[in-house]
Design a protein around this motif. Sequence first.
Motif, short mmCIF file in Angstrom:
data_model
loop_
_atom_site.label_atom_id
_atom_site.label_comp_id
_atom_site.label_asym_id
_atom_site.label_seq_id
_atom_site.Cartn_x
_atom_site.Cartn_y
_atom_site.Cartn_z
N THR A 11 39.64 66.36 23.19
CA THR A 11 40.11 65.47 22.13
C THR A 11 38.96 64.57 21.73
OG1 THR A 11 42.35 65.53 23.02
CG2 THR A 11 41.83 63.73 21.51
N ILE A 12 38.63 64.61 20.45
CA ILE A 12 37.52 63.83 19.93
C ILE A 12 38.05 62.86 18.88
CG2 ILE A 12 35.33 63.94 18.64
CD1 ILE A 12 34.94 66.73 19.85
N ALA A 13 37.78 61.57 19.09
CA ALA A 13 38.21 60.54 18.13
C ALA A 13 37.32 60.60 16.89
CB ALA A 13 38.13 59.17 18.77
N ILE A 14 37.93 60.25 15.74
CA ILE A 14 37.17 60.21 14.49
C ILE A 14 37.20 58.77 13.97
CG2 ILE A 14 36.88 61.17 12.18
CD1 ILE A 14 38.95 63.34 13.06
N GLN A 15 36.02 58.22 13.74
CA GLN A 15 35.93 56.87 13.20
C GLN A 15 35.38 56.90 11.78
OE1 GLN A 15 33.30 54.52 15.61
NE2 GLN A 15 34.92 53.89 17.01
N VAL A 16 35.89 55.99 10.95
CA VAL A 16 35.31 55.76 9.64
C VAL A 16 35.01 54.26 9.57
CG1 VAL A 16 35.63 55.88 7.13
CG2 VAL A 16 36.64 57.63 8.60
N ASN A 17 33.75 53.93 9.37
CA ASN A 17 33.30 52.53 9.34
C ASN A 17 33.76 51.75 10.57
OD1 ASN A 17 31.96 52.91 6.94
ND2 ASN A 17 33.64 52.20 5.68
N LYS A 52 33.27 59.81 -1.78
CA LYS A 52 32.12 59.11 -1.19
C LYS A 52 31.33 60.08 -0.34
CE LYS A 52 34.75 54.86 -0.81
NZ LYS A 52 35.74 54.26 0.05
N ARG A 53 30.06 59.85 -0.25
CA ARG A 53 29.20 60.64 0.61
C ARG A 53 28.84 59.75 1.81
NH1 ARG A 53 25.36 65.01 -0.01
NH2 ARG A 53 23.64 64.62 1.42
N PRO A 54 29.18 60.18 3.02
CA PRO A 54 28.86 59.33 4.18
C PRO A 54 27.36 59.05 4.26
CG PRO A 54 30.30 61.14 4.82
CD PRO A 54 29.87 61.40 3.41
N LYS A 55 27.01 57.78 4.50
CA LYS A 55 25.60 57.40 4.67
C LYS A 55 25.10 57.89 6.02
CE LYS A 55 25.91 53.20 1.93
NZ LYS A 55 26.89 52.14 2.04
N LYS A 56 26.01 57.95 6.97
CA LYS A 56 25.62 58.36 8.32
C LYS A 56 26.75 59.15 8.94
CE LYS A 56 23.49 56.29 12.37
NZ LYS A 56 23.15 55.03 13.02
N GLU A 57 26.41 60.25 9.61
CA GLU A 57 27.37 61.05 10.36
C GLU A 57 26.84 61.13 11.78
OE1 GLU A 57 27.69 64.90 8.58
OE2 GLU A 57 28.61 64.13 6.77
N MET A 58 27.68 60.78 12.73
CA MET A 58 27.24 60.77 14.11
C MET A 58 28.24 61.55 14.97
SD MET A 58 26.03 57.39 16.17
CE MET A 58 27.67 56.76 16.41
N TYR A 59 27.72 62.34 15.88
CA TYR A 59 28.58 63.08 16.80
C TYR A 59 28.12 62.80 18.23
CZ TYR A 59 30.57 66.97 19.43
OH TYR A 59 31.23 67.72 20.37
N ILE A 60 29.01 62.26 19.02
CA ILE A 60 28.75 62.06 20.44
C ILE A 60 29.54 63.13 21.17
CG2 ILE A 60 28.94 60.50 22.41
CD1 ILE A 60 28.80 58.20 20.27
N GLU A 61 28.83 64.02 21.83
CA GLU A 61 29.41 65.23 22.39
C GLU A 61 30.68 64.98 23.21
OE1 GLU A 61 27.97 69.24 24.74
OE2 GLU A 61 26.53 67.69 24.25
N ARG A 62 31.74 65.69 22.82
CA ARG A 62 33.06 65.67 23.48
C ARG A 62 33.74 64.30 23.49
NH1 ARG A 62 32.74 69.85 28.54
NH2 ARG A 62 31.70 71.49 27.41
N LYS A 63 33.25 63.35 22.65
CA LYS A 63 33.85 62.02 22.65
C LYS A 63 34.24 61.53 21.25
CE LYS A 63 32.37 60.16 26.97
NZ LYS A 63 33.08 61.12 27.75
N LEU A 64 33.27 61.56 20.31
CA LEU A 64 33.46 60.81 19.09
C LEU A 64 32.73 61.43 17.90
CD1 LEU A 64 34.33 57.91 17.88
CD2 LEU A 64 32.02 57.23 18.47
N VAL A 65 33.38 61.35 16.73
CA VAL A 65 32.71 61.61 15.47
C VAL A 65 32.81 60.32 14.68
CG1 VAL A 65 32.82 62.86 13.27
CG2 VAL A 65 33.28 64.08 15.40
N SER A 66 31.70 59.88 14.10
CA SER A 66 31.71 58.62 13.37
C SER A 66 31.06 58.80 12.00
CB SER A 66 30.97 57.54 14.17
OG SER A 66 31.02 56.31 13.48
N PHE A 67 31.74 58.29 10.97
CA PHE A 67 31.20 58.32 9.61
C PHE A 67 31.01 56.89 9.14
CE2 PHE A 67 33.91 62.19 9.79
CZ PHE A 67 32.92 63.14 9.60
N VAL A 68 29.88 56.62 8.49
CA VAL A 68 29.65 55.34 7.83
C VAL A 68 29.55 55.63 6.36
CG1 VAL A 68 28.10 53.35 7.61
CG2 VAL A 68 28.43 54.43 9.86
N VAL A 69 30.43 55.00 5.57
CA VAL A 69 30.42 55.24 4.12
C VAL A 69 29.99 53.99 3.38
CG1 VAL A 69 32.07 57.12 4.06
CG2 VAL A 69 32.90 54.80 3.98
#
Length: 69
Positions: A11-17, A52-69
């Motif tokens: 299970t991977i959490a998804i964050q936006v901002n 919107k196009r995310p300014k930053k996309e980050m993936y932390i293996e098996r934990k988190l996906v994070s988008f900064v818009v």
Amino acid sequence: RNSKIQTDTVTIAIQVNGKVRGEVEPTVHTSEKDILAMAKQHPNVAKYLEGKRPKKEMYIERKLVSFVV
């Protein structure tokens, strides 16, 4: 004897901002590219990324996906 049940999904959490907007459950063998694509298609995440196009996309293996818009 205790046997741990091994699952093939994580299970991977998804964050936006910085706020959690959803989660995905890919298999442990899913590529980073596919996990990011799954995260973008999550209905609650898609509405924050819409138009919107995310300014930053980050993936932390098996934990988190994070988008900064």
